[in-house]
Design a protein around this motif. Structure first.
Motif, PDB file in Angstrom:
ATOM      1  N   VAL A 111      70.785  24.972  25.014  1.00  0.00           N
ATOM      2  CA  VAL A 111      69.793  24.056  25.596  1.00  0.00           C
ATOM      3  C   VAL A 111      69.288  22.990  24.626  1.00  0.00           C
ATOM      4  N   VAL A 112      69.645  23.094  23.343  1.00  0.00           N
ATOM      5  CA  VAL A 112      69.136  22.078  22.410  1.00  0.00           C
ATOM      6  C   VAL A 112      69.655  20.689  22.813  1.00  0.00           C
ATOM      7  N   LEU A 113      70.809  20.644  23.443  1.00  0.00           N
ATOM      8  CA  LEU A 113      71.355  19.344  23.839  1.00  0.00           C
ATOM      9  C   LEU A 113      70.757  18.843  25.154  1.00  0.00           C
ATOM     10  N   LEU A 114      69.841  19.640  25.747  1.00  0.00           N
ATOM     11  CA  LEU A 114      69.155  19.176  26.952  1.00  0.00           C
ATOM     12  C   LEU A 114      67.902  18.367  26.620  1.00  0.00           C
ATOM     13  N   THR A 115      67.554  18.288  25.345  1.00  0.00           N
ATOM     14  CA  THR A 115      66.391  17.496  24.939  1.00  0.00           C
ATOM     15  C   THR A 115      66.707  16.008  24.999  1.00  0.00           C
ATOM     16  N   ASP A 116      67.988  15.677  24.884  1.00  0.00           N
ATOM     17  CA  ASP A 116      68.387  14.269  24.860  1.00  0.00           C
ATOM     18  C   ASP A 116      69.818  14.066  25.347  1.00  0.00           C
ATOM     19  N   VAL A 117      70.769  14.596  24.585  1.00  0.00           N
ATOM     20  CA  VAL A 117      72.168  14.180  24.742  1.00  0.00           C
ATOM     21  C   VAL A 117      72.705  14.366  26.171  1.00  0.00           C
ATOM     22  N   PHE A 118      72.520  15.562  26.725  1.00  0.00           N
ATOM     23  CA  PHE A 118      73.083  15.824  28.054  1.00  0.00           C
ATOM     24  C   PHE A 118      72.367  14.981  29.124  1.00  0.00           C
ATOM     25  N   PRO A 119      71.020  14.960  29.160  1.00  0.00           N
ATOM     26  CA  PRO A 119      70.362  14.097  30.156  1.00  0.00           C
ATOM     27  C   PRO A 119      70.733  12.625  29.991  1.00  0.00           C
ATOM     28  N   THR A 120      70.862  12.163  28.749  1.00  0.00           N
ATOM     29  CA  THR A 120      71.238  10.757  28.527  1.00  0.00           C
ATOM     30  C   THR A 120      72.622  10.485  29.111  1.00  0.00           C
ATOM     31  N   GLY A 143      58.284   8.484   4.439  1.00  0.00           N
ATOM     32  CA  GLY A 143      57.600   9.742   4.735  1.00  0.00           C
ATOM     33  C   GLY A 143      57.569  10.100   6.211  1.00  0.00           C
ATOM     34  N   ASP A 144      58.002   9.185   7.093  1.00  0.00           N
ATOM     35  CA  ASP A 144      58.030   9.512   8.528  1.00  0.00           C
ATOM     36  C   ASP A 144      58.937  10.718   8.773  1.00  0.00           C
ATOM     37  N   ILE A 145      58.447  11.648   9.597  1.00  0.00           N
ATOM     38  CA  ILE A 145      59.258  12.843   9.917  1.00  0.00           C
ATOM     39  C   ILE A 145      60.210  12.504  11.063  1.00  0.00           C
ATOM     40  N   LEU A 146      61.489  12.753  10.838  1.00  0.00           N
ATOM     41  CA  LEU A 146      62.533  12.392  11.805  1.00  0.00           C
ATOM     42  C   LEU A 146      62.732  13.494  12.852  1.00  0.00           C
ATOM     43  N   GLY A 147      63.532  13.162  13.857  1.00  0.00           N
ATOM     44  CA  GLY A 147      64.010  14.186  14.791  1.00  0.00           C
ATOM     45  C   GLY A 147      63.383  14.111  16.177  1.00  0.00           C
ATOM     46  N   HIS A 148      64.256  13.957  17.191  1.00  0.00           N
ATOM     47  CA  HIS A 148      63.727  13.946  18.564  1.00  0.00           C
ATOM     48  C   HIS A 148      64.485  14.931  19.449  1.00  0.00           C
ATOM     49  N   GLU A 149      65.356  15.747  18.834  1.00  0.00           N
ATOM     50  CA  GLU A 149      66.083  16.755  19.615  1.00  0.00           C
ATOM     51  C   GLU A 149      65.718  18.110  19.033  1.00  0.00           C
ATOM     52  N   PHE A 150      64.897  18.879  19.742  1.00  0.00           N
ATOM     53  CA  PHE A 150      64.485  20.177  19.193  1.00  0.00           C
ATOM     54  C   PHE A 150      64.010  21.120  20.296  1.00  0.00           C
ATOM     55  N   VAL A 151      64.257  22.389  20.073  1.00  0.00           N
ATOM     56  CA  VAL A 151      63.787  23.452  20.968  1.00  0.00           C
ATOM     57  C   VAL A 151      63.127  24.524  20.113  1.00  0.00           C
ATOM     58  N   GLY A 152      62.262  25.295  20.709  1.00  0.00           N
ATOM     59  CA  GLY A 152      61.611  26.344  19.930  1.00  0.00           C
ATOM     60  C   GLY A 152      60.591  27.098  20.752  1.00  0.00           C
ATOM     61  N   GLU A 153      59.645  27.695  20.036  1.00  0.00           N
ATOM     62  CA  GLU A 153      58.681  28.584  20.693  1.00  0.00           C
ATOM     63  C   GLU A 153      57.270  28.045  20.469  1.00  0.00           C
ATOM     64  N   ILE A 154      56.466  28.074  21.523  1.00  0.00           N
ATOM     65  CA  ILE A 154      55.072  27.622  21.392  1.00  0.00           C
ATOM     66  C   ILE A 154      54.297  28.650  20.573  1.00  0.00           C
ATOM     67  N   ALA A 182      63.028  26.084  16.544  1.00  0.00           N
ATOM     68  CA  ALA A 182      64.110  27.019  16.247  1.00  0.00           C
ATOM     69  C   ALA A 182      65.364  26.242  15.853  1.00  0.00           C
ATOM     70  N   LEU A 183      65.780  25.345  16.721  1.00  0.00           N
ATOM     71  CA  LEU A 183      66.979  24.531  16.458  1.00  0.00           C
ATOM     72  C   LEU A 183      66.661  23.062  16.664  1.00  0.00           C
ATOM     73  N   THR A 184      67.237  22.228  15.817  1.00  0.00           N
ATOM     74  CA  THR A 184      67.088  20.788  15.978  1.00  0.00           C
ATOM     75  C   THR A 184      68.438  20.159  15.678  1.00  0.00           C
ATOM     76  N   SER A 185      68.665  18.953  16.199  1.00  0.00           N
ATOM     77  CA  SER A 185      69.977  18.348  15.933  1.00  0.00           C
ATOM     78  C   SER A 185      69.831  16.905  15.480  1.00  0.00           C
ATOM     79  N   ILE A 186      70.918  16.396  14.905  1.00  0.00           N
ATOM     80  CA  ILE A 186      70.941  15.003  14.445  1.00  0.00           C
ATOM     81  C   ILE A 186      71.672  14.203  15.512  1.00  0.00           C
ATOM     82  N   CYS A 187      71.060  13.077  15.898  1.00  0.00           N
ATOM     83  CA  CYS A 187      71.574  12.288  17.024  1.00  0.00           C
ATOM     84  C   CYS A 187      72.169  10.970  16.521  1.00  0.00           C
TER      85      CYS A 187
END
Ligand code: NAD
Ligand code: ZN
Length: 406
Positions: A164-173, A55-66, A33-38
């Protein structure tokens, strides 16, 4: 699907690539749903991290639906809204069992590459080079998430993705950086870098009992945000001698702990700055460490250096004598996101801290090349960008309305 792909230094493109598939029993497919640039993505963008492939797909901060779950997944099913920690952890190795999740022994298929460079391996990370496992990232419409039962955290009803998108990385870090300071009542914590990590590190330090936080950067809007949102006293490192000023501000002693929220691309000033730039250009050092040196110089005797900024190789002119003579403790590393997530979700749910105050820009995934440029150059007072991942997403709202569960 559409995904943000790395094509070389300062060259990211939104490409059409194959949809991800379930490959292991414990996988799920998340519709992002949402992803961010870190800030960490900038190190890839700037060509500082080895082992990237076109061609590598970037991004390690993301939230969404299964949208699909492998047959071995027991805690989640299609339709669940989830937070995905950026490190991938197996949950079964010695490190995971000791809550050192980002040091997982089993999730990096390229562990030998890392062992050769660093002497040991770390966990795989989404979208963060082949050194960290070569996993496709989440700046995409869909992503495969392995070890779903171990890593994912359900998003409580009523909490919008933006909170909560910032709970994937930024806030816990940032929170980890503050916990590493072992804060005692009355402590002063100085934070180098007032980007997303630095700002939330100041918030976390206050939450953990620091009496005073001091933010250091050069961008006025970042210093302003540190002041208004984190009650920080601020210093512009281009205008003052930071170490001297910090000692003046703390009765001559220096801050009790110092957080590095800058990392390997620290900007330096004067001769020292030129020295680092030249050595890095000539490949005689890999990481620029002017912020790190200041931490050592400024910190009070017996204090703690907490390193959340990412370093990739070797730093030069590290004042080891001062670290020893002042009896400093140094801690750092990739965040053990899994360890902090339940507590931080609760803080957000109880409205104690809403990390989304740092989000300044919202765009669509298709705008990612512009987003990377903007975030790197801090254009338009950019502090944090979130991107709607679905190509079909309608016009962007100012801020996301409270979630209805979809
Ligand atoms: P960012 O680029 O937005 O912020 C970095 C800030 O540091 C900028 O505002 C910049 O002006 C400032 N800066 C540069 N040189 C400085 C100096 N000499 N003194 C003081 N400030 C200086 O990035 P971010 O998203 O906030 O990330 C910060 C760092 O944290 C990056 O290195 C990133 O890779 C790292 N990070 C680490 C983890 C982890 O798990 N440890 C997770 C996420 C990010
Ligand atoms: Zn990140």
């Amino acid at each position: 699907m559409r995904a943000v792909c790395w094509h070389g230094k300062h060259d990211v493109r939104v490409d059409t690539v194959p949809d991800p598939q379930i490959v292991s029993r414990g996988d799920v497919i998340v519709k992002v749903a949402l992803t961010s640039i870190c800030g960490s993505d900038l190190h890839l963008y700037d060509g500082m991290i080895p082992a990237m492939k076109k061609g590598d797909i970037l991004g390690h901060e993301f939230v969404g639906e299964i949208v699909e779950a492998g047959p071995g997944v027991t805690r989640f099913r299609a339709g669940d809204r989830v937070i995905v920690p950026f490190p991938i952890s197996c949950g079964a190795c010695w490190y995971c069992k000791h809550e050192l999740w980002s040091l997982c022994d089993n999730t990096n298929p390229n562990s030998l590459m890392m062992e050769n460079i660093y002497g040991d391996t770390g966990a795989g990370i989404f979208g963060y080079s082949h050194l960290y496992g070569g996993y496709s990232g989440g700046q995409a419409e869909y992503v495969r998430v392995p070890f779903a039962d171990v890593g994912l955290e359900k998003i409580p009803d009523g909490i919008p993705y933006e909170q909560v998108v910032l709970l994937t990385d930024v806030f816990p870090t940032a929170y980890q950086a503050a916990t590493y300071c072992n804060i005692n009542p009355g402590d002063t914590v100085a934070v180098w870098g007032c980007g997303p990590i630095g700002l939330l590190a100041m918030k976390s330090a206050l939450h953990l009992g620091a009496e005073r936080v001091i933010g250091i950067d050069r961008f006025p809007e970042r210093l302003q945000m540190a002041h208004t949102h984190c009650r920080a006293d601020v210093l512009n490192y281009e205008e003052v001698d930071v170490a001297k000023e910090l000692q003046n501000m703390t009765g001559g002693r220096g801050p009790d702990s110092c957080i590095d929220a800058v990392g390997m691309e620290a900007a330096g000033t004067g001769i020292e700055g030129a020295y680092d730039s030249i050595k890095q250009t000539l490949r005689l050092e890999s990481d620029r460490s002017s912020a790190l040196r200041q931490l050592v110089k400024a910190c009070r005797k017996g204090g703690t250096l907490s390193i959340s900024g990412v370093y990739g190789g070797f730093v030069d002119k590290m004042p080891m004598g001062a670290i020893f003579a002042k009896g400093l403790t140094m801690r750092g590393g990739q965040a053990h996101v899994h360890k902090y997530l339940p507590h931080l979700v609760k803080l957000v749910q109880d409205r104690q801290i809403d990390p989304s105050f740092i989000i300044t820009h919202r765009m669509l995934l298709e705008d990612a090349p512009r987003g990377y440029r903007m975030f790197r150059d801090k254009e338009d007072s950019c502090i944090k960008i979130v991107m709607k991942a679905q190509a079909s997403a309608a016009a962007l709202p100012e801020a996301e309305a409270p979630a209805s569960g979809t």
